[in-house]
Write an enzyme that holds these catalytic residues in place. Structure first.
Site, PDB file in Angstrom:
ATOM      1  NE  ARG A 151      53.613  29.380  37.082  1.00 31.34           N
ATOM      2  CZ  ARG A 151      54.213  30.544  37.253  1.00 31.34           C
ATOM      3  NH1 ARG A 151      55.534  30.603  37.351  1.00 31.34           N
ATOM      4  NH2 ARG A 151      53.513  31.655  37.307  1.00 31.34           N
ATOM      5  NE  ARG A 163      35.699  34.017  45.114  1.00 29.78           N
ATOM      6  CZ  ARG A 163      35.131  33.544  44.014  1.00 29.78           C
ATOM      7  NH1 ARG A 163      35.213  34.221  42.896  1.00 29.78           N
ATOM      8  NH2 ARG A 163      34.479  32.398  44.039  1.00 29.78           N
ATOM      9  CG  ASP A 187      36.357  52.163  47.068  1.00 24.72           C
ATOM     10  OD1 ASP A 187      35.116  52.138  47.176  1.00 24.72           O
ATOM     11  OD2 ASP A 187      37.099  51.263  47.538  1.00 24.72           O
ATOM     12  CG  LEU A 199      44.762  33.398  46.254  1.00 28.40           C
ATOM     13  CD1 LEU A 199      45.480  32.608  45.172  1.00 28.40           C
ATOM     14  CD2 LEU A 199      45.160  32.888  47.638  1.00 28.40           C
ATOM     15  N   GLY A 200      44.401  38.154  46.337  1.00 28.66           N
ATOM     16  CA  GLY A 200      45.019  39.472  46.241  1.00 28.66           C
ATOM     17  C   GLY A 200      45.140  40.165  47.579  1.00 28.66           C
ATOM     18  CE1 TYR A 208      34.489  44.483  42.402  1.00 30.92           C
ATOM     19  CE2 TYR A 208      36.298  44.593  43.978  1.00 30.92           C
ATOM     20  CZ  TYR A 208      35.522  43.869  43.091  1.00 30.92           C
ATOM     21  OH  TYR A 208      35.772  42.534  42.891  1.00 30.92           O
ATOM     22  CG  HIS A 258      57.716  26.359  41.550  1.00 32.50           C
ATOM     23  ND1 HIS A 258      58.064  27.171  40.495  1.00 32.50           N
ATOM     24  CD2 HIS A 258      58.022  27.048  42.677  1.00 32.50           C
ATOM     25  CE1 HIS A 258      58.567  28.298  40.955  1.00 32.50           C
ATOM     26  NE2 HIS A 258      58.550  28.259  42.289  1.00 32.50           N
ATOM     27  CG  ASN A 289      40.738  44.621  45.017  1.00 25.36           C
ATOM     28  OD1 ASN A 289      40.646  44.063  43.925  1.00 25.36           O
ATOM     29  ND2 ASN A 289      41.080  43.984  46.118  1.00 25.36           N
TER      30      ASN A 289
END
Length: 455
Positions: free
Chosen positions: A253, A407, A387, A421-422, A365, A250, A361
């Site tokens: 920002r 990652r 997928d 982070l997803g 991909y 916060h 995602n």
């Protein structure tokens, strides 16, 4: 300091439990023969002593009978309450001289009387033996014993002395029962502790050991109290960490907004250049990262909210519509197989965000197709998203993709790998539901992500 000197209470329980169990069984097995002996054996009663005395007096008055043909007929008399009495005359060498048929019980009684050093009576199973009565005939020492059929009721527990195999079996069963009760008494709170530890390890920071276990006065109770104290500290630290991340995000920002405002003013004045475009791009990326951090903190801090019983298809309706549109725009096919009747308690927004991240995602991909399936069985709802993309080659990457800021190398090599982070937000949302999430490679290629939620 006094408490430290006290012996271990679990040790005392184990010691007393096994010691009392073994002592009880040994005492029962050992005392039964003694109880039977004291019940069956008694000093020679006067009326039986008089029977032996009359028999001896007849031989003393008529010593010639010992060497006559009538001698062997004297071993039987019907003289006591209509019951046939049998007498056994023993010489000074310990040999029965008035009959050749001497039962094992009679010989056993003679040994018992010799050990007792006094006249006794003994109740066997179906007969009563008594004696000896010692007397002299013509300078020779004799002893007379008596026997007649008699049956006296015995206490029920004497049955075990005559059935040793059954007694041994019951003793083993009794010891097993007592040891089983002790093991249950000690094992139940330990199982409770293990379940609480597993729940804490799986992300349920609100789980605590029950009050019954913490109120115990032994080391297990102390361990339960220490565990609950540790769980409180862990929950406070994790929540403080998430609040810190949220607060920092916060605070970041505010200067970021000023920076973006300054860039907008500079562009408006015609001061746009390659450098300002780069600054604008990085500011935009920073804005997205801060939004992801705020979302992650929000998911982890809102686990105390009450769940709502909703249909899974209804909850994911908007997410699935958006995913279909995105897949269509990229020329890919999205297959949806979710039973409309599946209902479960859930947090709508976190779960929707989790599925949204996985679908994006997968669509990004995949080569041509993505599928999402859900079914309910054995008290769990399973959601599987697959997928036909390249998957994740490195096994270590496959196990770590749900960690924040992690990652895979393949993602770094792509046009944009994000900030890692997803999937962390996805895992946090699943853990908030006390569920689990796993990723596996498919054969020959592709990735499958499975979410299991309690229903």
């Amino acid at each position: 300091m006094i408490k430290d000197r006290l012996p271990n209470r679990i040790f005392i329980k184990l010691l007393l439990g096994f010691w009392l169990c073994s002592s009880l069984i040994i005492a029962i097995v050992g005392l039964l023969p003694l109880l039977q002996q004291s019940h069956d054996r008694a000093p020679l009663p006067p009326h039986l002593e008089r029977l032996l005395e009359r028999y001896a007096t007849r031989l003393i008055d008529n010593p010639e009978i010992i060497n006559s043909d009538q001698f062997r007929r004297l071993n039987h008399r019907r003289d006591f309450k209509g019951k046939p009495i049998r007498f056994y005359l023993v010489n000074d060498q310990g040999r029965v001289i008035n009959t050749e048929k001497v039962s094992r019980g009679v010989r056993r009684f003679m040994l018992m009387a010799e050990e007792a050093s006094e006249p006794i009576s003994h109740q066997f199973k179906d007969e009563l033996l008594f004696g000896p009565y010692n007397f002299d005939v013509s300078g020779k020492q004799y002893a007379v014993y008596g026997r007649f059929n008699d049956h006296h009721p015995r206490p029920w527990f004497f049955f075990f002395t005559e059935n040793k195999l059954l007694t041994l079996t019951l003793a083993i069963a009794l010891s097993g029962l007592l040891c089983g009760l002790l093991a249950w008494h000690l094992g139940k709170p330990l199982r409770t502790l293990r379940l609480s530890a597993d729940a804490l390890a799986n992300g349920d920071l609100t789980n605590r050991v029950d009050r019954a276990t913490t109120k115990r006065k032994d080391e297990i109770g102390q361990l339960a109290q220490a565990f609950n104290g540790m769980a409180d500290s862990v929950e406070n630290m994790v929540n403080s960490q998430q609040r810190l991340i949220s607060d920092i995000s916060h605070e970041l920002r505010t200067p970021l907004t000023r920076l973006q405002l300054a860039l907008a003013l500079a562009r408006k004045k015609g001061q746009e250049s390659t450098e300002t475009e780069r600054i604008g791009y990085e500011a935009e990326q920073l804005e997205k990262m801060i939004s992801e951090l705020l979302e992650l903190s929000k998911v982890k801090l809102n686990v105390h909210e009450h769940k709502i019983e909703l249909g899974l298809a209804e909850t994911l309706g908007q997410v699935l519509d958006d995913a279909e549109f995105e897949a269509e725009q990229q020329g890919k096919e999205l297959s949806i197989d979710i039973d409309e009747e599946i209902e479960l308690p859930l947090y709508p927004k976190p779960l929707s965000r989790a599925i949204e991240n996985l679908l994006r995602n997968a669509i990004r991909y995949s080569k041509s197709s993505v599928s999402i399936k859900a079914h309910k069985a054995l008290g769990k709802v399973t959601v599987v998203i697959t997928d036909d993309g390249p998957g994740i080659d490195n096994e270590q990457d496959l196990q770590a993709i749900f960690k924040p800021f992690y990652r895979p190398q393949s993602a770094r090599e792509r046009e944009s790998g994000g900030w890692g982070l997803g999937l962390a937000i996805t895992e946090a949302a699943v853990m908030a539901h006390q569920g689990s999430i796993t990723a596996t490679n498919m054969d020959p290629h592709g990735l499958s992500v499975t979410i299991r939620l309690p229903s």
